[in-house]
Design a protein around this motif. Structure first.
Motif, PDB file in Angstrom:
ATOM      1  N   ILE A  28       0.869  -1.184   0.000  1.00  5.45           N
ATOM      2  CA  ILE A  28       0.000   0.000   0.000  1.00  5.45           C
ATOM      3  C   ILE A  28       0.901   1.228   0.000  1.00  5.45           C
ATOM      4  N   LEU A  29       0.756   2.045  -1.047  1.00  2.00           N
ATOM      5  CA  LEU A  29       1.640   3.205  -1.186  1.00  2.00           C
ATOM      6  C   LEU A  29       0.929   4.474  -0.735  1.00  2.00           C
ATOM      7  N   GLY A  30       1.614   5.254   0.067  1.00  2.83           N
ATOM      8  CA  GLY A  30       1.027   6.455   0.663  1.00  2.83           C
ATOM      9  C   GLY A  30       1.137   7.688  -0.218  1.00  2.83           C
ATOM     10  N   THR A  31       0.704   8.798   0.338  1.00  6.21           N
ATOM     11  CA  THR A  31       0.666  10.089  -0.352  1.00  6.21           C
ATOM     12  C   THR A  31       2.006  10.425  -1.002  1.00  6.21           C
ATOM     13  N   GLY A  32       1.985  10.643  -2.301  1.00  8.08           N
ATOM     14  CA  GLY A  32       3.198  11.051  -3.021  1.00  8.08           C
ATOM     15  C   GLY A  32       4.219   9.941  -3.163  1.00  8.08           C
ATOM     16  N   LEU A  33       3.806   8.698  -2.870  1.00  8.52           N
ATOM     17  CA  LEU A  33       4.788   7.606  -2.853  1.00  8.52           C
ATOM     18  C   LEU A  33       4.422   6.504  -3.847  1.00  8.52           C
ATOM     19  N   GLY A  34       3.728   6.905  -4.903  1.00  8.20           N
ATOM     20  CA  GLY A  34       3.193   5.915  -5.837  1.00  8.20           C
ATOM     21  C   GLY A  34       4.141   5.457  -6.929  1.00  8.20           C
ATOM     22  N   SER A  35       5.337   6.064  -7.036  1.00  9.51           N
ATOM     23  CA  SER A  35       6.141   5.761  -8.220  1.00  9.51           C
ATOM     24  C   SER A  35       6.935   4.459  -8.105  1.00  9.51           C
ATOM     25  N   LEU A  36       6.819   3.764  -6.983  1.00 16.60           N
ATOM     26  CA  LEU A  36       7.400   2.417  -6.890  1.00 16.60           C
ATOM     27  C   LEU A  36       6.869   1.537  -8.034  1.00 16.60           C
ATOM     28  N   VAL A  37       5.676   1.889  -8.505  1.00 15.63           N
ATOM     29  CA  VAL A  37       5.086   1.074  -9.574  1.00 15.63           C
ATOM     30  C   VAL A  37       5.911   1.140 -10.863  1.00 15.63           C
ATOM     31  N   ASN A  38       6.769   2.176 -11.006  1.00 15.83           N
ATOM     32  CA  ASN A  38       7.638   2.226 -12.190  1.00 15.83           C
ATOM     33  C   ASN A  38       8.639   1.080 -12.197  1.00 15.83           C
ATOM     34  N   ASP A  39       8.898   0.518 -11.032  1.00 16.00           N
ATOM     35  CA  ASP A  39       9.841  -0.598 -10.934  1.00 16.00           C
ATOM     36  C   ASP A  39       9.151  -1.949 -11.114  1.00 16.00           C
ATOM     37  N   LEU A  40       7.848  -1.927 -11.278  1.00 10.87           N
ATOM     38  CA  LEU A  40       7.102  -3.182 -11.387  1.00 10.87           C
ATOM     39  C   LEU A  40       7.132  -3.712 -12.808  1.00 10.87           C
ATOM     40  N   GLU A  41       7.173  -5.046 -12.882  1.00 12.26           N
ATOM     41  CA  GLU A  41       6.888  -5.697 -14.152  1.00 12.26           C
ATOM     42  C   GLU A  41       5.372  -5.889 -14.118  1.00 12.26           C
ATOM     43  N   ILE A  42       4.655  -5.014 -14.817  1.00 11.54           N
ATOM     44  CA  ILE A  42       3.202  -4.975 -14.621  1.00 11.54           C
ATOM     45  C   ILE A  42       2.502  -6.083 -15.407  1.00 11.54           C
ATOM     46  N   ASP A  43       1.609  -6.775 -14.734  1.00  7.16           N
ATOM     47  CA  ASP A  43       0.778  -7.779 -15.402  1.00  7.16           C
ATOM     48  C   ASP A  43      -0.598  -7.177 -15.722  1.00  7.16           C
ATOM     49  N   THR A  44      -1.236  -6.578 -14.704  1.00 10.56           N
ATOM     50  CA  THR A  44      -2.605  -6.072 -14.869  1.00 10.56           C
ATOM     51  C   THR A  44      -2.800  -4.811 -14.031  1.00 10.56           C
ATOM     52  N   ILE A  45      -3.502  -3.848 -14.583  1.00  9.42           N
ATOM     53  CA  ILE A  45      -3.888  -2.656 -13.819  1.00  9.42           C
ATOM     54  C   ILE A  45      -5.408  -2.637 -13.728  1.00  9.42           C
ATOM     55  N   ILE A  46      -5.925  -2.531 -12.525  1.00 13.03           N
ATOM     56  CA  ILE A  46      -7.381  -2.526 -12.344  1.00 13.03           C
ATOM     57  C   ILE A  46      -7.773  -1.236 -11.625  1.00 13.03           C
ATOM     58  N   GLU A  47      -8.643  -0.457 -12.250  1.00 13.51           N
ATOM     59  CA  GLU A  47      -9.119   0.747 -11.564  1.00 13.51           C
ATOM     60  C   GLU A  47     -10.041   0.349 -10.423  1.00 13.51           C
ATOM     61  N   TYR A  48      -9.952   1.085  -9.339  1.00 12.44           N
ATOM     62  CA  TYR A  48     -10.744   0.703  -8.163  1.00 12.44           C
ATOM     63  C   TYR A  48     -12.232   0.594  -8.478  1.00 12.44           C
ATOM     64  N   GLU A  49     -12.704   1.501  -9.333  1.00 14.03           N
ATOM     65  CA  GLU A  49     -14.162   1.488  -9.554  1.00 14.03           C
ATOM     66  C   GLU A  49     -14.666   0.232 -10.261  1.00 14.03           C
ATOM     67  N   LYS A  50     -13.729  -0.535 -10.845  1.00 10.03           N
ATOM     68  CA  LYS A  50     -14.131  -1.785 -11.507  1.00 10.03           C
ATOM     69  C   LYS A  50     -14.301  -2.922 -10.495  1.00 10.03           C
ATOM     70  N   ILE A  51     -13.705  -2.782  -9.334  1.00  8.36           N
ATOM     71  CA  ILE A  51     -13.694  -3.888  -8.371  1.00  8.36           C
ATOM     72  C   ILE A  51     -14.993  -3.861  -7.559  1.00  8.36           C
ATOM     73  N   PRO A  52     -15.732  -4.961  -7.508  1.00  9.46           N
ATOM     74  CA  PRO A  52     -17.001  -4.962  -6.772  1.00  9.46           C
ATOM     75  C   PRO A  52     -16.829  -4.497  -5.325  1.00  9.46           C
ATOM     76  N   HIS A  53     -17.694  -3.622  -4.899  1.00  7.03           N
ATOM     77  CA  HIS A  53     -17.780  -3.132  -3.512  1.00  7.03           C
ATOM     78  C   HIS A  53     -16.576  -2.306  -3.066  1.00  7.03           C
ATOM     79  N   PHE A  54     -15.678  -1.976  -3.992  1.00  8.27           N
ATOM     80  CA  PHE A  54     -14.469  -1.260  -3.595  1.00  8.27           C
ATOM     81  C   PHE A  54     -14.762   0.218  -3.417  1.00  8.27           C
ATOM     82  N   PRO A  55     -14.257   0.836  -2.348  1.00  3.67           N
ATOM     83  CA  PRO A  55     -14.404   2.292  -2.245  1.00  3.67           C
ATOM     84  C   PRO A  55     -13.591   2.971  -3.349  1.00  3.67           C
ATOM     85  N   ILE A  56     -13.889   4.190  -3.644  1.00  5.60           N
ATOM     86  CA  ILE A  56     -13.175   4.914  -4.702  1.00  5.60           C
ATOM     87  C   ILE A  56     -12.444   6.090  -4.070  1.00  5.60           C
ATOM     88  N   SER A  57     -11.149   6.227  -4.412  1.00  6.46           N
ATOM     89  CA  SER A  57     -10.305   7.245  -3.790  1.00  6.46           C
ATOM     90  C   SER A  57     -10.740   8.657  -4.213  1.00  6.46           C
TER      91      SER A  57
END
Ligand code: HPA
Length: 273
Positions: A28-57
């Motif tokens: 879980i990445l905090g405020t202003g700390l999201g760029s760790l994802v640049n180091d990821l070998e990304i498989d899938t990106i899912i927007e929160y609003e697509k996930i059932p019952h998920f709150p939206i930021s």
């Protein structure tokens, strides 16, 4: 909204239907700390609003994506943007993703946050490993009927942050000449920052840093027996005599400076455990 086991299961099933990655680590990445994802070998990106019952930021500095992929060769699921109580969510909503992570089978949770430094020996954009916390948020995610599938009614909190992970993180920091502190995080509800009198009180109470997140997620993770590692990035100085006016831009700028070190520690830790 009363969250049921089925809601959590629906969200986990949906995520798993979108990716073959079986996450070992939740991040879980905090405020202003999201760029760790640049180091990821990304498989899938899912927007929160697509996930059932998920709150939206709702906070602009949180982008609101769930990312599955590989980091340091290990399978991870990353929340880029978390939920805060001050946004108006219930504590059950704030911690919903941690329970989803549990059903996805994670074996450890890594958390980062931006925090104000109460300890006068701490400096801007330095890092602090959280070794313990004080919960001053006015609600508790475990309040209400217990979801027994996730753990006991009265979970133990004698080691909220895994001592083994902390030891390895110190070694990583030393090997890479990263200055790092270890201390106590106090969580407050926010969203306003604290007054001088409040900072003084929090410091005297035994806290080294203060922030508006993390503790709810850690409580829920520990109930579910997930070991936790958490790190604070120090974005403002609040020790007696050091307080200045602070804006969100200041917090983001300070977080950006510290982020590469934080990312390195997460990546190395994940490699070694
Ligand atoms: N107080 C509370 N939360 C924070 C602070 C602070 O000074 N800095 C970053 N998050």
């Amino acid at each position: 909204m009363q969250i049921t086991f089925k809601y959590i299961q629906d969200a986990a099933d949906y995520i798993q239907s979108r990716s073959k990655i079986k996450p070992e680590f939740g991040i879980i990445l905090g405020t202003g700390l999201g760029s760790l994802v640049n180091d990821l070998e990304i498989d899938t990106i899912i927007e929160y609003e697509k996930i059932p019952h998920f709150p939206i930021s709702t906070v602009e500095s949180h982008t609101g994506k769930m990312i599955l992929g590989k980091l340091s060769g290990k399978n991870v699921i990353v929340m880029q943007g978390r939920f805060h109580y001050y946004e108006g969510y219930s504590m059950q909503q704030v911690t919903f993703p941690v329970r989803v992570f549990k059903l996805l089978g994670i074996k450890a949770l890594m958390v980062s946050n931006a925090a104000g430094a109460l300890n006068p020996s701490y400096g801007m954009s330095e890092l602090m490993i959280i070794s313990d916390h004080i919960n001053l948020q006015i609600d508790n995610p475990l309040r209400g009927r217990n979801l027994d599938e996730f753990g006991v009614r009265f979970p133990d909190m004698s080691e909220p942050y895994d001592f083994g992970f902390i030891k390895i993180a110190h070694q990583i920091a030393k090997e890479n000449q990263i200055k790092i502190h270890e201390g106590v995080y106090v969580s407050v509800t926010g969203p306003n920052l604290e007054t001088r009198a409040e900072y003084r009180m929090l410091s005297r109470m035994g806290a080294d840093v203060v922030g508006m997140s993390t503790v709810p997620e850690v409580i829920v993770a520990r109930q579910a027996n997930i070991p936790v590692f958490a790190i604070s990035v120090l974005t403002d100085l609040c020790a007696e005599g050091t307080l200045k006016k602070v804006t969100l831009e200041d917090v983001l700028a300070a977080a950006a400076l510290a982020e590469p070190n934080m990312a390195l520690i997460f990546k190395e830790l994940i490699k070694r455990i």
